[in-house]
Design an enzyme around this catalytic site. Sequence first.
Site, PDB file in Angstrom:
ATOM      1  N   GLN A 275       0.842  -1.191   0.000  1.00 22.60           N
ATOM      2  CA  GLN A 275       0.000   0.000   0.000  1.00 22.60           C
ATOM      3  C   GLN A 275       0.879   1.244   0.000  1.00 22.60           C
ATOM      4  O   GLN A 275       1.731   1.425   0.862  1.00 22.60           O
ATOM      5  CB  GLN A 275      -0.940   0.046   1.201  1.00 22.60           C
ATOM      6  CG  GLN A 275      -1.994   1.151   1.012  1.00 22.60           C
ATOM      7  CD  GLN A 275      -2.810   1.447   2.253  1.00 22.60           C
ATOM      8  OE1 GLN A 275      -2.258   1.758   3.292  1.00 22.60           O
ATOM      9  NE2 GLN A 275      -4.134   1.370   2.125  1.00 22.60           N
TER      10      GLN A 275
ATOM     11  N   TYR B 236      -6.358  11.052   4.217  1.00 24.39           N
ATOM     12  CA  TYR B 236      -4.956  11.302   3.873  1.00 24.39           C
ATOM     13  C   TYR B 236      -4.863  12.052   2.542  1.00 24.39           C
ATOM     14  O   TYR B 236      -5.860  12.542   2.034  1.00 24.39           O
ATOM     15  CB  TYR B 236      -4.176   9.986   3.890  1.00 24.39           C
ATOM     16  CG  TYR B 236      -4.157   9.354   5.268  1.00 24.39           C
ATOM     17  CD1 TYR B 236      -3.694  10.076   6.374  1.00 24.39           C
ATOM     18  CD2 TYR B 236      -4.631   8.066   5.482  1.00 24.39           C
ATOM     19  CE1 TYR B 236      -3.693   9.524   7.642  1.00 24.39           C
ATOM     20  CE2 TYR B 236      -4.635   7.509   6.757  1.00 24.39           C
ATOM     21  CZ  TYR B 236      -4.172   8.238   7.828  1.00 24.39           C
ATOM     22  OH  TYR B 236      -4.184   7.695   9.093  1.00 24.39           O
TER      23      TYR B 236
ATOM     24  N   ARG C 293      -7.948   2.308  -2.650  1.00 26.53           N
ATOM     25  CA  ARG C 293      -8.814   2.230  -1.468  1.00 26.53           C
ATOM     26  C   ARG C 293      -9.483   3.564  -1.173  1.00 26.53           C
ATOM     27  O   ARG C 293      -8.831   4.600  -1.152  1.00 26.53           O
ATOM     28  CB  ARG C 293      -7.996   1.789  -0.250  1.00 26.53           C
ATOM     29  CG  ARG C 293      -8.887   1.449   0.956  1.00 26.53           C
ATOM     30  CD  ARG C 293      -8.101   0.811   2.082  1.00 26.53           C
ATOM     31  NE  ARG C 293      -8.833  -0.346   2.594  1.00 26.53           N
ATOM     32  CZ  ARG C 293      -8.844  -0.706   3.870  1.00 26.53           C
ATOM     33  NH1 ARG C 293      -8.151  -0.026   4.765  1.00 26.53           N
ATOM     34  NH2 ARG C 293      -9.523  -1.754   4.264  1.00 26.53           N
TER      35      ARG C 293
ATOM     36  N   GLY D 142      -9.788  -7.151   9.213  1.00 28.04           N
ATOM     37  CA  GLY D 142      -8.648  -6.492   9.836  1.00 28.04           C
ATOM     38  C   GLY D 142      -8.303  -7.049  11.199  1.00 28.04           C
ATOM     39  O   GLY D 142      -7.393  -7.859  11.346  1.00 28.04           O
ATOM     40  N   ARG D 143      -9.034  -6.609  12.210  1.00 27.28           N
ATOM     41  CA  ARG D 143      -8.719  -7.051  13.581  1.00 27.28           C
ATOM     42  C   ARG D 143      -8.724  -8.578  13.728  1.00 27.28           C
ATOM     43  O   ARG D 143      -7.851  -9.137  14.393  1.00 27.28           O
ATOM     44  CB  ARG D 143      -9.681  -6.397  14.574  1.00 27.28           C
ATOM     45  CG  ARG D 143      -9.478  -4.880  14.708  1.00 27.28           C
ATOM     46  CD  ARG D 143     -10.528  -4.257  15.631  1.00 27.28           C
ATOM     47  NE  ARG D 143     -10.422  -2.814  15.690  1.00 27.28           N
ATOM     48  CZ  ARG D 143     -11.002  -1.987  14.820  1.00 27.28           C
ATOM     49  NH1 ARG D 143     -11.735  -2.474  13.828  1.00 27.28           N
ATOM     50  NH2 ARG D 143     -10.860  -0.680  14.938  1.00 27.28           N
TER      51      ARG D 143
END
Length: 384
Positions: A102, A189, A236, A332-333
Amino acid sequence: MSNHTALLTPITFGRHTLKNRIMLPPLTRQRAAQPGDLPTELMATYYSQRAGAGLMVTEGAQIEPRGQGYAWTPGIYSKEQIDGWRKVTAAVHAEGGVIFAQLWHVGRVSHTALQPAGAAPIAPSAIPAQQAKAFIETAPGAGTLVAPSVPQALSVAGVKEVVALYAQAAQNALDAGFDGVEIHAANGYLVNQFISAHANARTDDYGGSLQNRLRFLREIVAAVAAVVGPGRLGVRFTPLFAGTEQDRVYIGLVEDDPHATYIEAIKVLEQAGVGYLSIAEADWDNAPELPEDFRRAVRRTFSGLIVYAGRYTAERAARLVEAQLADLIAFGRPFIANPDLPLRIANGWPLNAINPATMYGGGEQGYTDYPAYAELTTHTKEAA
């Protein structure tokens, strides 16, 4: 056996046959070696443990020193960083995994303490990020969250320079052995800052109308696709459909019309032939659901693979794939705490709980020491 067949079927993606529809998404872990923000052998172990995913994406790797907003995140711009990432890709490929890097630039979500020569962070406009936090080192292995510094607006020449830096980072990723790259255009971002009317007040070709605000994305996608090939490229987004303060704190920028904004952004990817689109949903308690009409519009607009990430259970993930609204689901987690997550889903085995205290920074604790189910059952038998 559990009935999650839709998640366990292979799918073709470019030159790869992905072994399942389960994806390891980009997950910031802040364990790069210092000085130099270097990928390590420990990181290689972490990723290789999770190579049972159909597709893996690394944590965000800043494409240049100005792209860093958090201490101890890895870069992908120096020779030493490329050498470090080569260990990661070799370890993953040895386990039969497919891994993308990424490419990350935080833009205004940074602090002068993280910037070269203590300069102001760069952004589309000199508008500070109000709700986000940067993370700076206060001592070796210790740090604190801080309000981001007031950014400086990029000149047009500066914008073009950053586009070129994305292309160079993509080449660096190929040199490091990655199978492709993902552009991080989410979570408030830099790319997201250009897209957002809340962060972009420019009056030149990169601001004003939505099409102008999408120009930076369009140019980066073209530049990176020219290096890696569009079929080895993912992008993404985080299209949030609620405008509360909590939403902005957690995940970034909420547009006045997220449906229109992101369908137009997805058209940019479709026109460029991008291989996959990854959509990160809100993932906190009582988070708003993505509207069904948005999911259907995404499928109509984009012909590549579609990935969703959020608080998915295996059951909910399988339903979305069965409905043909998603091709892969990112966990994810659960993948942090369960290195063998695809096997656990396939067999209906229980999941390890995640330790929130070891998510960011540190060493192997809470990183490479989560046991696989086979290890747990072996220990149980030995104890008996």
